[in-house]
Design a protein around this motif. Structure first.
Motif, PDB file in Angstrom:
ATOM      1  N   GLY A 105       6.407  -9.930  12.804  1.00 34.00           N
ATOM      2  CA  GLY A 105       6.241  -9.301  11.026  1.00 34.00           C
ATOM      3  C   GLY A 105       6.374  -8.232  11.112  1.00 34.00           C
ATOM      4  N   LEU A 106       7.098  -8.124   9.953  1.00 35.79           N
ATOM      5  CA  LEU A 106       7.510  -6.662   9.009  1.00 35.79           C
ATOM      6  C   LEU A 106       6.820  -6.301   8.128  1.00 35.79           C
ATOM      7  CD1 LEU A 106      11.512  -6.195   9.509  1.00 35.79           C
ATOM      8  CD2 LEU A 106      10.098  -6.458  11.619  1.00 35.79           C
ATOM      9  N   GLY A 107       6.171  -4.856   8.198  1.00 33.41           N
ATOM     10  CA  GLY A 107       5.029  -4.343   7.020  1.00 33.41           C
ATOM     11  C   GLY A 107       5.415  -2.612   7.929  1.00 33.41           C
ATOM     12  N   ASN A 108       4.688  -2.238   7.027  1.00 34.40           N
ATOM     13  CA  ASN A 108       4.315  -0.521   7.236  1.00 34.40           C
ATOM     14  C   ASN A 108       2.589  -0.255   7.426  1.00 34.40           C
ATOM     15  OD1 ASN A 108       6.512   1.166   6.817  1.00 34.40           O
ATOM     16  ND2 ASN A 108       6.485   0.349   4.421  1.00 34.40           N
ATOM     17  N   ILE A 109       2.167   0.355   9.069  1.00 35.17           N
ATOM     18  CA  ILE A 109       0.826   0.034   8.540  1.00 35.17           C
ATOM     19  C   ILE A 109       0.370   1.573   7.451  1.00 35.17           C
ATOM     20  CG2 ILE A 109      -0.972   1.496  10.531  1.00 35.17           C
ATOM     21  CD1 ILE A 109       0.198  -0.872  11.384  1.00 35.17           C
ATOM     22  N   GLY A 110      -0.836   0.793   7.144  1.00 34.70           N
ATOM     23  CA  GLY A 110      -1.938   2.002   6.771  1.00 34.70           C
ATOM     24  C   GLY A 110      -2.830   1.046   5.398  1.00 34.70           C
ATOM     25  N   GLU A 111      -3.477   1.345   4.914  1.00 31.00           N
ATOM     26  CA  GLU A 111      -4.782   1.476   4.408  1.00 31.00           C
ATOM     27  C   GLU A 111      -3.156   0.681   2.527  1.00 31.00           C
ATOM     28  OE1 GLU A 111      -7.038  -1.471   2.544  1.00 31.00           O
ATOM     29  OE2 GLU A 111      -7.349  -0.109   4.217  1.00 31.00           O
ATOM     30  N   LYS A 112      -2.550   2.067   2.398  1.00 23.72           N
ATOM     31  CA  LYS A 112      -1.630   1.816   1.198  1.00 23.72           C
ATOM     32  C   LYS A 112      -0.830   1.545   0.833  1.00 23.72           C
ATOM     33  CE  LYS A 112       1.997   5.907   2.388  1.00 23.72           C
ATOM     34  NZ  LYS A 112       1.726   6.963   1.316  1.00 23.72           N
ATOM     35  N   TYR A 113      -0.204   0.396   2.254  1.00 23.50           N
ATOM     36  CA  TYR A 113       0.775  -0.190   2.046  1.00 23.50           C
ATOM     37  C   TYR A 113       0.146  -2.368   2.521  1.00 23.50           C
ATOM     38  CZ  TYR A 113       3.441   3.440   3.500  1.00 23.50           C
ATOM     39  OH  TYR A 113       4.002   4.876   3.665  1.00 23.50           O
ATOM     40  N   THR A 114      -0.873  -1.830   2.158  1.00 21.65           N
ATOM     41  CA  THR A 114      -1.382  -3.316   2.394  1.00 21.65           C
ATOM     42  C   THR A 114      -1.665  -4.268   1.140  1.00 21.65           C
ATOM     43  OG1 THR A 114      -3.615  -2.700   3.999  1.00 21.65           O
ATOM     44  CG2 THR A 114      -4.114  -5.018   3.401  1.00 21.65           C
ATOM     45  N   GLY A 115      -0.908  -5.383   1.401  1.00 19.97           N
ATOM     46  CA  GLY A 115      -0.971  -6.020  -0.094  1.00 19.97           C
ATOM     47  C   GLY A 115       0.261  -5.778  -0.508  1.00 19.97           C
ATOM     48  N   THR A 116       1.261  -4.729  -0.334  1.00 17.43           N
ATOM     49  CA  THR A 116       2.090  -5.018  -1.368  1.00 17.43           C
ATOM     50  C   THR A 116       3.168  -5.957  -0.939  1.00 17.43           C
ATOM     51  OG1 THR A 116       3.593  -3.089   0.426  1.00 17.43           O
ATOM     52  CG2 THR A 116       2.059  -2.268  -1.252  1.00 17.43           C
ATOM     53  N   ARG A 117       4.903  -5.989  -1.526  1.00 25.19           N
ATOM     54  CA  ARG A 117       5.448  -6.926  -1.262  1.00 25.19           C
ATOM     55  C   ARG A 117       5.734  -6.481  -0.045  1.00 25.19           C
ATOM     56  NH1 ARG A 117       6.905  -8.674  -6.361  1.00 25.19           N
ATOM     57  NH2 ARG A 117       6.124  -7.584  -7.707  1.00 25.19           N
ATOM     58  N   HIS A 118       6.681  -4.937   0.529  1.00 24.91           N
ATOM     59  CA  HIS A 118       6.854  -4.760   1.839  1.00 24.91           C
ATOM     60  C   HIS A 118       6.159  -5.693   3.034  1.00 24.91           C
ATOM     61  CE1 HIS A 118      11.046  -3.157   2.845  1.00 24.91           C
ATOM     62  NE2 HIS A 118      10.217  -1.924   3.161  1.00 24.91           N
ATOM     63  N   ASN A 119       5.166  -5.502   2.756  1.00 22.25           N
ATOM     64  CA  ASN A 119       4.372  -5.807   4.050  1.00 22.25           C
ATOM     65  C   ASN A 119       3.888  -7.440   4.331  1.00 22.25           C
ATOM     66  OD1 ASN A 119       3.795  -2.960   4.955  1.00 22.25           O
ATOM     67  ND2 ASN A 119       1.608  -3.384   5.053  1.00 22.25           N
ATOM     68  N   ILE A 120       4.941  -8.006   3.959  1.00 17.36           N
ATOM     69  CA  ILE A 120       4.813 -10.063   3.994  1.00 17.36           C
ATOM     70  C   ILE A 120       5.040 -10.483   5.008  1.00 17.36           C
ATOM     71  CG2 ILE A 120       6.900 -10.491   2.850  1.00 17.36           C
ATOM     72  CD1 ILE A 120       3.813 -11.524   1.643  1.00 17.36           C
ATOM     73  N   GLY A 121       5.705  -8.986   5.854  1.00 20.11           N
ATOM     74  CA  GLY A 121       5.901 -10.108   7.039  1.00 20.11           C
ATOM     75  C   GLY A 121       4.454 -10.246   7.707  1.00 20.11           C
ATOM     76  N   PHE A 122       3.864  -9.124   7.987  1.00 15.69           N
ATOM     77  CA  PHE A 122       2.722  -9.015   8.571  1.00 15.69           C
ATOM     78  C   PHE A 122       1.476  -9.735   8.069  1.00 15.69           C
ATOM     79  CE2 PHE A 122       2.010  -3.852   9.680  1.00 15.69           C
ATOM     80  CZ  PHE A 122       2.627  -4.327  10.383  1.00 15.69           C
ATOM     81  N   SER A 123       1.196 -10.071   6.091  1.00 20.66           N
ATOM     82  CA  SER A 123       1.147 -11.233   6.330  1.00 20.66           C
ATOM     83  C   SER A 123       1.463 -12.628   6.544  1.00 20.66           C
ATOM     84  CB  SER A 123       1.102 -11.457   4.452  1.00 20.66           C
ATOM     85  OG  SER A 123       0.416  -9.930   3.967  1.00 20.66           O
ATOM     86  N   ILE A 124       2.504 -13.052   7.006  1.00 18.90           N
ATOM     87  CA  ILE A 124       3.033 -14.531   7.372  1.00 18.90           C
ATOM     88  C   ILE A 124       2.090 -14.210   9.116  1.00 18.90           C
ATOM     89  CG2 ILE A 124       5.005 -15.646   8.633  1.00 18.90           C
ATOM     90  CD1 ILE A 124       6.391 -14.630   6.344  1.00 18.90           C
ATOM     91  N   VAL A 125       2.449 -12.991   9.386  1.00 17.89           N
ATOM     92  CA  VAL A 125       1.972 -13.552  11.467  1.00 17.89           C
ATOM     93  C   VAL A 125       0.117 -13.028  10.754  1.00 17.89           C
ATOM     94  CG1 VAL A 125       1.061 -11.359  13.051  1.00 17.89           C
ATOM     95  CG2 VAL A 125       3.761 -12.085  11.773  1.00 17.89           C
TER      96      VAL A 125
END
Length: 185
Positions: A6-26
């Protein structure tokens, strides 16, 4: 034994952003597979689970999006994966919000995280799950848009897309990319 990235960016400021949807899937898959996601000494967060007897590795790179290839290459070497055993889940501005598309290979399509993986693996031949985040941004504002959260009115489509993404990833685990594409594209 598939590898789901799952692709995304680490860090609280990125949580829930569009770019972190890969993290959400994982994260959803980790819950379904009873896989505890834990930081490792490698450049990724790792979870190991089973689905219908199939051991599955889940990772979320900690390298930031544009350097995701470093983490994927490390996981491939560590667990002896070939590119065709990987499913990379990521955001796509070319699809409507919540729509998903599976592909067995392809170009980066302007996505820096995917380009990094292509560069590090030396191939474009790895399966991917693209999750639509829409493209409601002004010219020159794409970075700002992908780093923003979904709007409240988009959330029903996002939730439906996450559900389908999870089902598609589970189908990939069981039956491979071709059958997953036939069911979910």
């Amino acid at each position: 034994m598939p590898l789901i990235v799952g692709l995304g960016n680490i860090g609280e400021k990125y949580t829930g952003t569009r770019h972190n949807i890969g993290f959400s899937i994982v994260d959803r898959l980790a819950g379904t597979l009873s896989a505890s996601m834990e930081q490792t000494d490698d450049p990724y967060i790792l979870g190991v689970g089973r689905f219908k007897g199939v051991k599955t590795i889940l990772i979320q790179p900690t390298t930031l999006m544009n350097n995701s290839g470093k983490a994927v290459l490390r996981a491939c070497r560590m667990f002896r994966y070939l590119p065709g055993d990987i499913l990379v889940c990521y955001d796509d501005v070319n699809l409507p919000t919540g729509k998903i598309r599976l592909r067995p290979e392809g170009s980066a399509g302007g996505h820096n995280g995917i380009q990094s993986i292509i560069d590090h693996l030396g191939t474009r031949d790895f399966p991917r799950l693209r999750f639509g985040i829409g493209n409601n941004y002004s010219r020159g504002r794409q970075s700002e848009y992908v780093l923003s959260p979904f709007d409240d009115e988009e959330m029903p489509d996002v939730e439906e897309g996450l559900k389908k993404s999870e089902e598609a990833a589970l189908c990939f685990i069981r039956e491979g990319i071709v059958i997953a594409m036939n069911h979910f594209n």
